[in-house]
Design a protein around this motif. Structure first.
Motif, PDB file in Angstrom:
ATOM      1  N   ARG A 231       0.956  -1.221   0.053  1.00 24.73           N
ATOM      2  CA  ARG A 231      -0.028   0.035   0.149  1.00 24.73           C
ATOM      3  C   ARG A 231       0.755   1.089  -0.085  1.00 24.73           C
ATOM      4  O   ARG A 231       0.725   2.196  -0.733  1.00 24.73           O
ATOM      5  CB  ARG A 231      -1.133   0.165   1.128  1.00 24.73           C
ATOM      6  N   LYS A 232       1.844   1.383   0.963  1.00 22.29           N
ATOM      7  CA  LYS A 232       2.914   2.386   1.023  1.00 22.29           C
ATOM      8  C   LYS A 232       3.557   2.711  -0.096  1.00 22.29           C
ATOM      9  O   LYS A 232       3.674   3.886  -0.630  1.00 22.29           O
ATOM     10  CB  LYS A 232       3.560   2.200   2.477  1.00 22.29           C
ATOM     11  N   GLU A 233       4.141   1.656  -0.728  1.00 21.57           N
ATOM     12  CA  GLU A 233       5.111   1.962  -1.956  1.00 21.57           C
ATOM     13  C   GLU A 233       4.123   2.377  -3.357  1.00 21.57           C
ATOM     14  O   GLU A 233       4.798   2.889  -4.183  1.00 21.57           O
ATOM     15  CB  GLU A 233       5.823   0.793  -2.042  1.00 21.57           C
ATOM     16  N   PHE A 234       3.038   1.645  -3.318  1.00 25.89           N
ATOM     17  CA  PHE A 234       2.031   1.936  -4.298  1.00 25.89           C
ATOM     18  C   PHE A 234       1.752   3.493  -4.339  1.00 25.89           C
ATOM     19  O   PHE A 234       1.929   4.009  -5.527  1.00 25.89           O
ATOM     20  CB  PHE A 234       1.100   1.203  -4.660  1.00 25.89           C
ATOM     21  N   LYS A 235       1.273   3.997  -3.227  1.00 30.11           N
ATOM     22  CA  LYS A 235       0.981   5.556  -3.040  1.00 30.11           C
ATOM     23  C   LYS A 235       2.153   6.208  -3.322  1.00 30.11           C
ATOM     24  O   LYS A 235       1.999   7.157  -4.081  1.00 30.11           O
ATOM     25  CB  LYS A 235       0.532   5.339  -1.566  1.00 30.11           C
TER      26      LYS A 235
ATOM     27  N   SER B 190      -3.849   1.411  -7.017  1.00 31.45           N
ATOM     28  CA  SER B 190      -4.293  -0.062  -5.944  1.00 31.45           C
ATOM     29  C   SER B 190      -5.758   0.265  -5.770  1.00 31.45           C
ATOM     30  O   SER B 190      -6.312   1.113  -5.561  1.00 31.45           O
ATOM     31  CB  SER B 190      -3.560  -0.040  -4.711  1.00 31.45           C
ATOM     32  N   VAL B 191      -6.555  -1.116  -6.079  1.00 26.23           N
ATOM     33  CA  VAL B 191      -7.777  -1.002  -5.875  1.00 26.23           C
ATOM     34  C   VAL B 191      -8.349  -1.232  -4.611  1.00 26.23           C
ATOM     35  O   VAL B 191      -9.194  -0.604  -4.209  1.00 26.23           O
ATOM     36  CB  VAL B 191      -8.357  -1.968  -6.955  1.00 26.23           C
ATOM     37  N   GLY B 192      -7.592  -2.268  -4.142  1.00 24.44           N
ATOM     38  CA  GLY B 192      -7.756  -2.463  -2.591  1.00 24.44           C
ATOM     39  C   GLY B 192      -7.297  -3.882  -2.033  1.00 24.44           C
ATOM     40  O   GLY B 192      -6.372  -4.486  -2.826  1.00 24.44           O
TER      41      GLY B 192
ATOM     42  N   ASP C 223      -4.705  -5.908  -4.734  1.00 24.94           N
ATOM     43  CA  ASP C 223      -5.355  -5.657  -6.317  1.00 24.94           C
ATOM     44  C   ASP C 223      -4.839  -4.312  -6.578  1.00 24.94           C
ATOM     45  O   ASP C 223      -5.301  -3.357  -6.103  1.00 24.94           O
ATOM     46  CB  ASP C 223      -6.865  -5.697  -6.126  1.00 24.94           C
ATOM     47  N   ALA C 224      -3.890  -4.307  -7.406  1.00 18.92           N
ATOM     48  CA  ALA C 224      -3.192  -3.272  -8.239  1.00 18.92           C
ATOM     49  C   ALA C 224      -4.175  -2.979  -9.510  1.00 18.92           C
ATOM     50  O   ALA C 224      -3.314  -2.152 -10.384  1.00 18.92           O
ATOM     51  CB  ALA C 224      -1.842  -3.299  -8.358  1.00 18.92           C
ATOM     52  N   GLY C 225      -5.209  -3.313  -9.823  1.00 17.66           N
ATOM     53  CA  GLY C 225      -5.743  -2.986 -11.044  1.00 17.66           C
ATOM     54  C   GLY C 225      -5.546  -3.935 -12.170  1.00 17.66           C
ATOM     55  O   GLY C 225      -5.370  -5.094 -12.125  1.00 17.66           O
ATOM     56  N   LEU C 226      -5.485  -3.350 -13.376  1.00 16.98           N
ATOM     57  CA  LEU C 226      -5.251  -4.095 -14.503  1.00 16.98           C
ATOM     58  C   LEU C 226      -3.774  -4.524 -14.649  1.00 16.98           C
ATOM     59  O   LEU C 226      -3.591  -5.599 -15.305  1.00 16.98           O
ATOM     60  CB  LEU C 226      -5.807  -3.203 -15.840  1.00 16.98           C
ATOM     61  N   ASP C 227      -2.851  -4.119 -14.099  1.00 15.65           N
ATOM     62  CA  ASP C 227      -1.587  -4.562 -14.289  1.00 15.65           C
ATOM     63  C   ASP C 227      -1.261  -5.799 -13.419  1.00 15.65           C
ATOM     64  O   ASP C 227      -0.623  -6.792 -13.710  1.00 15.65           O
ATOM     65  CB  ASP C 227      -0.610  -3.481 -13.686  1.00 15.65           C
TER      66      ASP C 227
END
Length: 137
Positions: free
Chosen positions: A61-65, A71-73, A86-90
């Protein structure tokens, strides 16, 4: 079979780095491009405990932000022994405790995808200076 991590999306590179840095085991990448519309890649890893799983989810969560990546959740329920970032389509990152991973067998469910066992050395930068740090002046 190995993969060139330079060709992988930033989300996959960051996800794999975090998994290795926080000592997840048996890290696999499943390439689902052209097979599943939900996401391009699954990163799958084994955790030794729920505490390790939570630490990895928090770091993801921290690094994606911090990197302004989507990140979808997160799907996580205590006691289930399986969590999904879940980081979405990737990318989707699946974390399992070993017994649950064997039970679910994502590698068999998605055997039509390209499955690669990832190597920590391809994703974690080592500091070659460590030997010098211990030298007396």
């Amino acid at each position: 079979m190995t993969t060139n991590n330079q060709e992988l999306p930033q989300s996959v590179q960051i996800g794999a780095s975090i998994l290795f840095e926080l000592r997840a085991q048996n890290v696999q990448l499943i390439d689902l491009r052209g097979i599943k519309d939900v996401t391009d890649y699954f990163l799958v890893a084994t955790c030794e405990s729920e505490a390790q799983m939570q630490a990895i989810l928090n770091e993801l969560r921290k690094e994606f932000k911090a990197n302004k990546l989507p990140s979808v959740g997160v799907e996580y329920k205590e006691g289930v022994r399986w969590a999904v970032f879940d980081a979405g389509l990737d990318l989707m990152v699946h974390l399992f405790e070993e017994e649950k991973r064997n039970e679910i067998s994502l590698d068999r469910l998605y055997a039509d995808g390209k499955i690669v066992d990832l190597d920590e050395n391809d994703f974690v930068k080592t500091n070659d200076k460590k030997a010098d740090d211990n030298e007396l002046v």
